[in-house]
Design a protein around this motif. Structure first.
Motif, PDB file in Angstrom:
ATOM      1  N   HIS A  61      43.042  47.342  35.698  1.00  0.00           N
ATOM      2  CA  HIS A  61      43.529  46.049  35.245  1.00  0.00           C
ATOM      3  C   HIS A  61      43.058  44.921  36.177  1.00  0.00           C
ATOM      4  CE1 HIS A  61      46.267  42.925  33.803  1.00  0.00           C
ATOM      5  NE2 HIS A  61      46.443  43.693  32.736  1.00  0.00           N
ATOM      6  N   PRO A  62      42.647  43.785  35.613  1.00  0.00           N
ATOM      7  CA  PRO A  62      42.170  42.671  36.447  1.00  0.00           C
ATOM      8  C   PRO A  62      43.192  42.192  37.468  1.00  0.00           C
ATOM      9  CG  PRO A  62      41.593  42.306  34.146  1.00  0.00           C
ATOM     10  CD  PRO A  62      42.484  43.519  34.170  1.00  0.00           C
ATOM     11  N   GLU A  63      44.489  42.269  37.152  1.00  0.00           N
ATOM     12  CA  GLU A  63      45.499  41.800  38.099  1.00  0.00           C
ATOM     13  C   GLU A  63      45.503  42.642  39.373  1.00  0.00           C
ATOM     14  OE1 GLU A  63      49.314  41.616  36.315  1.00  0.00           O
ATOM     15  OE2 GLU A  63      48.767  40.053  34.877  1.00  0.00           O
ATOM     16  N   VAL A  64      45.367  43.950  39.229  1.00  0.00           N
ATOM     17  CA  VAL A  64      45.350  44.828  40.397  1.00  0.00           C
ATOM     18  C   VAL A  64      44.069  44.622  41.194  1.00  0.00           C
ATOM     19  CG1 VAL A  64      45.286  47.246  41.142  1.00  0.00           C
ATOM     20  CG2 VAL A  64      46.882  46.516  39.346  1.00  0.00           C
ATOM     21  N   ILE A  65      42.955  44.514  40.524  1.00  0.00           N
ATOM     22  CA  ILE A  65      41.678  44.290  41.211  1.00  0.00           C
ATOM     23  C   ILE A  65      41.694  42.953  41.945  1.00  0.00           C
ATOM     24  CG2 ILE A  65      39.196  43.978  40.859  1.00  0.00           C
ATOM     25  CD1 ILE A  65      39.503  45.949  38.460  1.00  0.00           C
ATOM     26  N   ALA A  66      42.266  41.929  41.331  1.00  0.00           N
ATOM     27  CA  ALA A  66      42.367  40.621  41.985  1.00  0.00           C
ATOM     28  C   ALA A  66      43.288  40.686  43.200  1.00  0.00           C
ATOM     29  CB  ALA A  66      42.869  39.581  40.986  1.00  0.00           C
ATOM     30  N   ALA A  67      44.361  41.460  43.109  1.00  0.00           N
ATOM     31  CA  ALA A  67      45.269  41.601  44.247  1.00  0.00           C
ATOM     32  C   ALA A  67      44.560  42.254  45.429  1.00  0.00           C
ATOM     33  CB  ALA A  67      46.496  42.418  43.845  1.00  0.00           C
ATOM     34  N   ILE A  68      43.731  43.243  45.152  1.00  0.00           N
ATOM     35  CA  ILE A  68      42.960  43.887  46.223  1.00  0.00           C
ATOM     36  C   ILE A  68      42.032  42.880  46.892  1.00  0.00           C
ATOM     37  CG2 ILE A  68      41.202  45.636  46.722  1.00  0.00           C
ATOM     38  CD1 ILE A  68      42.444  47.286  44.394  1.00  0.00           C
ATOM     39  N   ALA A  69      41.337  42.093  46.106  1.00  0.00           N
ATOM     40  CA  ALA A  69      40.383  41.118  46.640  1.00  0.00           C
ATOM     41  C   ALA A  69      41.061  40.003  47.420  1.00  0.00           C
ATOM     42  CB  ALA A  69      39.558  40.527  45.500  1.00  0.00           C
ATOM     43  N   SER A  70      42.355  39.767  47.167  1.00  0.00           N
ATOM     44  CA  SER A  70      43.049  38.650  47.793  1.00  0.00           C
ATOM     45  C   SER A  70      43.465  38.924  49.231  1.00  0.00           C
ATOM     46  CB  SER A  70      44.295  38.288  46.976  1.00  0.00           C
ATOM     47  OG  SER A  70      45.296  39.298  47.102  1.00  0.00           O
ATOM     48  N   GLY A  71      43.332  40.149  49.707  1.00  0.00           N
ATOM     49  CA  GLY A  71      43.772  40.499  51.051  1.00  0.00           C
ATOM     50  C   GLY A  71      42.887  39.923  52.134  1.00  0.00           C
ATOM     51  N   LEU A  72      43.353  40.002  53.360  1.00  0.00           N
ATOM     52  CA  LEU A  72      42.590  39.485  54.496  1.00  0.00           C
ATOM     53  C   LEU A  72      41.264  40.222  54.659  1.00  0.00           C
ATOM     54  CD1 LEU A  72      45.484  39.089  57.104  1.00  0.00           C
ATOM     55  CD2 LEU A  72      44.412  37.299  55.735  1.00  0.00           C
ATOM     56  N   VAL A  73      41.288  41.532  54.423  1.00  0.00           N
ATOM     57  CA  VAL A  73      40.075  42.342  54.511  1.00  0.00           C
ATOM     58  C   VAL A  73      39.421  42.488  53.145  1.00  0.00           C
ATOM     59  CG1 VAL A  73      39.165  44.620  55.161  1.00  0.00           C
ATOM     60  CG2 VAL A  73      41.004  43.573  56.506  1.00  0.00           C
ATOM     61  N   GLY A  74      40.222  42.528  52.098  1.00  0.00           N
ATOM     62  CA  GLY A  74      39.692  42.636  50.739  1.00  0.00           C
ATOM     63  C   GLY A  74      39.455  44.049  50.281  1.00  0.00           C
ATOM     64  N   ARG A  75      40.120  45.002  50.912  1.00  0.00           N
ATOM     65  CA  ARG A  75      40.016  46.389  50.455  1.00  0.00           C
ATOM     66  C   ARG A  75      41.270  47.143  50.877  1.00  0.00           C
ATOM     67  NH1 ARG A  75      35.136  46.796  54.350  1.00  0.00           N
ATOM     68  NH2 ARG A  75      36.120  47.264  56.353  1.00  0.00           N
ATOM     69  N   ILE A  76      41.575  48.195  50.121  1.00  0.00           N
ATOM     70  CA  ILE A  76      42.711  49.049  50.422  1.00  0.00           C
ATOM     71  C   ILE A  76      42.256  50.500  50.455  1.00  0.00           C
ATOM     72  CG2 ILE A  76      44.289  47.423  49.296  1.00  0.00           C
ATOM     73  CD1 ILE A  76      44.543  49.505  46.999  1.00  0.00           C
ATOM     74  N   ALA A  77      43.077  51.350  51.044  1.00  0.00           N
ATOM     75  CA  ALA A  77      42.889  52.800  50.971  1.00  0.00           C
ATOM     76  C   ALA A  77      44.053  53.366  50.174  1.00  0.00           C
ATOM     77  CB  ALA A  77      42.843  53.424  52.360  1.00  0.00           C
ATOM     78  N   VAL A  78      43.769  54.265  49.237  1.00  0.00           N
ATOM     79  CA  VAL A  78      44.825  54.804  48.386  1.00  0.00           C
ATOM     80  C   VAL A  78      44.577  56.275  48.103  1.00  0.00           C
ATOM     81  CG1 VAL A  78      43.628  54.059  46.288  1.00  0.00           C
ATOM     82  CG2 VAL A  78      46.089  54.468  46.203  1.00  0.00           C
ATOM     83  N   THR A  79      45.657  57.034  48.042  1.00  0.00           N
ATOM     84  CA  THR A  79      45.594  58.428  47.629  1.00  0.00           C
ATOM     85  C   THR A  79      46.740  58.681  46.653  1.00  0.00           C
ATOM     86  OG1 THR A  79      45.559  60.749  48.368  1.00  0.00           O
ATOM     87  CG2 THR A  79      47.005  59.277  49.556  1.00  0.00           C
ATOM     88  N   TYR A  80      46.540  59.624  45.736  1.00  0.00           N
ATOM     89  CA  TYR A  80      47.526  59.944  44.707  1.00  0.00           C
ATOM     90  C   TYR A  80      47.937  61.388  44.884  1.00  0.00           C
ATOM     91  CZ  TYR A  80      49.517  60.127  39.914  1.00  0.00           C
ATOM     92  OH  TYR A  80      50.342  60.245  38.812  1.00  0.00           O
ATOM     93  N   MET A  81      49.213  61.614  45.168  1.00  0.00           N
ATOM     94  CA  MET A  81      49.720  62.970  45.338  1.00  0.00           C
ATOM     95  C   MET A  81      50.933  63.177  44.438  1.00  0.00           C
ATOM     96  SD  MET A  81      51.932  62.916  48.886  1.00  0.00           S
ATOM     97  CE  MET A  81      53.164  64.025  48.176  1.00  0.00           C
ATOM     98  N   GLU A  82      51.179  64.425  44.072  1.00  0.00           N
ATOM     99  CA  GLU A  82      52.324  64.778  43.243  1.00  0.00           C
ATOM    100  C   GLU A  82      53.252  65.689  44.029  1.00  0.00           C
ATOM    101  OE1 GLU A  82      50.179  64.450  38.854  1.00  0.00           O
ATOM    102  OE2 GLU A  82      50.427  66.428  39.771  1.00  0.00           O
ATOM    103  N   TRP A  83      54.537  65.609  43.712  1.00  0.00           N
ATOM    104  CA  TRP A  83      55.525  66.412  44.422  1.00  0.00           C
ATOM    105  C   TRP A  83      56.606  66.865  43.438  1.00  0.00           C
ATOM    106  CZ3 TRP A  83      60.535  64.656  44.205  1.00  0.00           C
ATOM    107  CH2 TRP A  83      60.699  63.311  43.860  1.00  0.00           C
ATOM    108  N   ALA A  84      57.265  67.955  43.800  1.00  0.00           N
ATOM    109  CA  ALA A  84      58.400  68.445  43.008  1.00  0.00           C
ATOM    110  C   ALA A  84      59.373  69.098  43.979  1.00  0.00           C
ATOM    111  CB  ALA A  84      57.930  69.395  41.913  1.00  0.00           C
TER     112      ALA A  84
END
Length: 271
Positions: A61-84
């Motif tokens: 989504h453009p809103e999420v991509i724009a939020a990433i670009a708006s940061g001081l560095v302009g990038r994030i690190a992300v990982t997706y994990m599942e738990w139960a």
């Protein structure tokens, strides 16, 4: 703190870097984000699919991509994990650096292609501990470290959740929540609790700037996920964050309600 460090040392030989995409390795980022997603069997397959599709759609989504670009560095690190349950935590997409549309869409595609699993038990504490391990092994330097944890029930197995939450907060990690309240009032859901939102607010989330967004309608699931990601990614700069969290009031709910409910039911297949 000692418990988290011990688990990290035991897992030191494990790599969180993937074979494709942009792996997270020695990068400065605005945010290191663990998406810790509940896959307990109390959520049916339709809910699981909407949840997974919602996260994939959000990163396109453009809103999420724009939020990433708006940061001081302009990038994030992300990982997706599942738990139960207490022993089930699985990394679905390892650490990825996202700095623009191409990386965001690659992350979304990798996530969407992964099979959906469902496991028994609801150990929020186990999910938080695994998320802390992922942050310790991320090989990134982030202005903020955040765990975004979703769930549709109270902690009912494994360690109590409050001490685990407090350990992460002491490590400087913010925990945000996505309590899923779609089936809370259904009579055939004996493992649900009233006021899951209050439980998450008083017993699960914590740290500077911690917040939660509730989901009470399946049709609004994707919108809630996107909104939450935008708020997390475009969070306050570190210099504006309070130096410490304010003192906590006494919880309005019993933070051991899940463990006590489990003890009342004879069904061995804990959801």
């Amino acid at each position: 703190m000692r418990r988290i460090a011990a688990v990290v040392m035991l897992a030191a030989g494990l790599s969180t870097l993937g074979a494709s995409g942009t792996a997270a390795q020695d990068f400065d980022v605005d945010l290191a984000l663990v998406l810790a997603v509940d896959v307990s069997r109390s959520m049916d397959l339709d809910e699981q699919r909407v949840q997974r599709d919602g996260y994939a759609a959000a990163f396109r989504h453009p809103e999420v991509i724009a939020a990433i670009a708006s940061g001081l560095v302009g990038r994030i690190a992300v990982t997706y994990m599942e738990w139960a349950g207490a022993t089930y935590q699985s990394v679905i997409v390892p650490w990825r650096i996202i700095a623009g549309r191409q990386e965001a869409e690659a992350f979304a595609a990798e996530l969407a292609a992964a099979p959906i699993m469902r496991e028994r038990g609801t150990s929020i504490s186990g999910g938080l501990l695994a998320a802390a391990r992922q942050l310790a092994e991320s090989n990134v330097s982030g202005f903020r470290r955040v765990v975004d944890i979703s769930g549709d029930g109270a902690n009912n197995i494994g360690s109590p959740v409050v001490p685990m939450r407090d350990q992460l907060v002491d490590e400087g990690i913010t925990i945000n929540g996505l309590p899923i309240m779609i089936r809370q009032q259904e009579p055939d859901n004996p493992y649900g609790i009233d006021h899951l939102d209050i439980y998450y607010e008083d017993c699960v989330i914590g740290g500077p700037g911690a917040f939660m967004i509730t989901v009470d309608d399946l049709d609004r699931f994707a919108v809630a996920i996107r909104r939450k990601l935008v708020l997390e990614i475009a969070g306050l700069p570190p210099r504006l964050m309070p130096a410490a969290s304010p003192p906590r009031a006494e919880p309005r709910v019993d933070c051991l309600i899940g463990e006590k409910a489990r003890g009342r039911w004879l069904d061995p297949f804990i959801k």
